[in-house]
Design an enzyme around this catalytic site. Structure first.
Site, PDB file in Angstrom:
ATOM      1  N   GLU A 197      49.992  46.651 -26.911  1.00 52.47           N
ATOM      2  CA  GLU A 197      50.010  45.263 -26.425  1.00 52.47           C
ATOM      3  C   GLU A 197      48.594  44.788 -26.101  1.00 52.47           C
ATOM      4  O   GLU A 197      48.348  44.176 -25.070  1.00 52.47           O
ATOM      5  CB  GLU A 197      50.886  45.141 -25.168  1.00 52.47           C
ATOM      6  CG  GLU A 197      52.301  45.669 -25.331  1.00 52.47           C
ATOM      7  CD  GLU A 197      53.155  45.499 -24.069  1.00 52.47           C
ATOM      8  OE1 GLU A 197      52.825  44.632 -23.229  1.00 52.47           O
ATOM      9  OE2 GLU A 197      54.154  46.223 -23.934  1.00 52.47           O
ATOM     10  N   GLU A 210      57.134  50.847 -18.494  1.00 50.65           N
ATOM     11  CA  GLU A 210      56.583  50.612 -17.152  1.00 50.65           C
ATOM     12  C   GLU A 210      57.442  51.209 -16.041  1.00 50.65           C
ATOM     13  O   GLU A 210      57.798  50.541 -15.072  1.00 50.65           O
ATOM     14  CB  GLU A 210      56.378  49.113 -16.931  1.00 50.65           C
ATOM     15  CG  GLU A 210      55.421  48.491 -17.932  1.00 50.65           C
ATOM     16  CD  GLU A 210      55.258  46.988 -17.753  1.00 50.65           C
ATOM     17  OE1 GLU A 210      55.816  46.428 -16.785  1.00 50.65           O
ATOM     18  OE2 GLU A 210      54.591  46.366 -18.601  1.00 50.65           O
ATOM     19  N   ASN A 262      56.209  53.606 -22.847  1.00 51.71           N
ATOM     20  CA  ASN A 262      55.191  52.563 -22.931  1.00 51.71           C
ATOM     21  C   ASN A 262      54.772  52.110 -21.531  1.00 51.71           C
ATOM     22  O   ASN A 262      55.627  51.893 -20.668  1.00 51.71           O
ATOM     23  CB  ASN A 262      55.759  51.371 -23.717  1.00 51.71           C
ATOM     24  CG  ASN A 262      54.703  50.360 -24.116  1.00 51.71           C
ATOM     25  OD1 ASN A 262      53.704  50.703 -24.738  1.00 51.71           O
ATOM     26  ND2 ASN A 262      54.936  49.098 -23.774  1.00 51.71           N
TER      27      ASN A 262
END
Length: 397
Positions: A289, A170, A216
């Protein structure tokens, strides 16, 4: 002579058919894929189906069903929290490896691969680190050294035991942030600049030459309007393309897949297009996720089926879109749900104004939901030519 041979052969065929037809139907054991686990069905495509694991639930003697499902349904596991920095090093210089080690040991006993989550993130950092930066006792030069030491220490400890590492998590802003133009965000970018991303991958590769190293992020399931000012997926695409051009050892991009039924979301073709484009850079991809949350309206909380059923169906449709797109791209290596049961989901504790939930593929009583059945059907009925075996990438040096 030829006629007699033909008749003899025909009689043998008839006799053989009679023997075969005489076998009782009860003795036949037709292949029944619906009885197989997600783990077993994913193996048909070389796809690893995984879950994030709540280590407290895994260790709870009152939760045997949780352990059974983790073991039986999934071929890869991710530490939901216990590999994050605040959990590993709550006191400076003193690491607590117990829970992370137990996850790795459990995976080994179960014949599962491990996704390491996460080496660098702006959230869930230890207080000693953020306080030290805030009060000036840790300057930026020391901070960079601390980050390098942390990555090296953690990746070295689990060298050869981690299949995929989420190295940086992120790092990119959202269009609704300030400023609205997309940019590198968060604690690390503010203090070390965007160069920390390349540093993190190089340090992780030096510590573990065998793990696949992933960037990610969320909201990168599909490309947007094409306006680079607000297309986060395009920003990430350009970022990793630039890193690769500079020889940075990025092996893959992980799309988190946190979705909500109240949003428009995407169709399979949009998501598959994004996966194909990242694959065109020579990168692996993964959904890392996945969950699909819903608003817990008064009607939902009161048990009104007219409000619950549409949400369960919409949730299943979103799981289906992501999994179907992953199956269509051979470089999509794994599909991980972020917790598998509403009993231990992070969503209600995080999204509480208004309250949200119903985000996983099993309900609070460990009963499979429509989303689980749809995932199973996707894995059963998918096949060539549009679904091929997964690629086998090698870590970049």
């Amino acid at each position: 002579m030829m006629l007699r041979r033909w008749m003899a052969a025909g009689l043998v065929a008839v006799a053989t058919a009679g023997v075969l037809n005489a076998v009782p139907a009860a003795a036949e054991r037709p292949y029944d894929p619906t009885a197989q686990s997600l783990r077993a069905l994913g193996q048909r495509h070389g796809l690893y189906v995984g879950t994030a694991v709540d280590m407290a639930a895994l260790a709870d003697p009152a939760e045997p069903r949780y352990r059974e499902i983790v073991r039986d349904e999934f071929s890869t596991v991710t530490a939901e929290n216990v590999m994050k920095w605040e959990s590993l090093e709550p006191t400076r210089g003193s690491y607590d490896w117990s829970a992370a080690d137990e996850l790795v040991a459990t995976a080994r006993r179960n014949g599962q691969k491990v996704r390491g989550h996460v080496l660098v993130w702006h959230s869930q950092l230890p207080k000693w680190l953020t306080d030290g930066v805030a009060d000036g006792s840790i300057d930026n030069t020391e901070l960079r050294s601390i980050l390098r030491r942390h990555i090296t220490t953690v990746a070295s400890r689990y060298r050869g035991k981690i299949w995929q590492w989420d190295v940086v998590n992120e790092a990119v802003s959202d269009p609704w942030d300030t400023p609205s133009t997309l940019h590198y965000k968060g604690f690390w970018a503010e203090h070390l600049g965007p160069g920390y991303v390349a540093d993190a991958f190089r340090w992780a590769r030096a510590a573990d030459p065998t793990a696949l190293l992933f960037y990610n992020d969320y909201n990168i399931e599909a490309f947007g309007s094409g306006d680079p000012a607000n297309d986060k997926t395009q920003f990430v695409y350009d970022m990793v393309k630039g890193l690769l051009a500079r020889g940075v050892p990025v092996d893959g991009v992980g799309s988190q897949g946190h979705l909500g039924t109240q949003y428009g979301n995407y169709d399979t073709l949009q998501v598959a297009d994004a996966l194909h484009r990242f694959a065109g850079l020579g990168l692996s991809t993964a959904f890392t996720e996945v969950d699909v949350r819903s608003r817990l309206t008064d009607g939902v909380q009161a048990g009104d089926s007219e409000e619950i059923n549409p949400r369960l169906q919409a949730s299943a449709a979103n799981f289906h879109v992501l999994l179907q797109a992953c199956l269509a791209e051979p470089r999509c290596l794994s599909f991980t749900v972020w917790g598998f049961t509403d009993r231990h989901s992070w969503v209600p504790g995080t999204f509480d104004d208004p309250p949200q939930g119903l985000a996983t593929i099993y309900d609070e009583n460990y009963q499979p939901k429509r989303a689980y059945q749809v995932m199973k059907a996707d894995l059963i009925y998918a096949g060539p030519p549009y679904v091929r075996m997964r690629a086998t990438p090698k870590p970049r040096r």
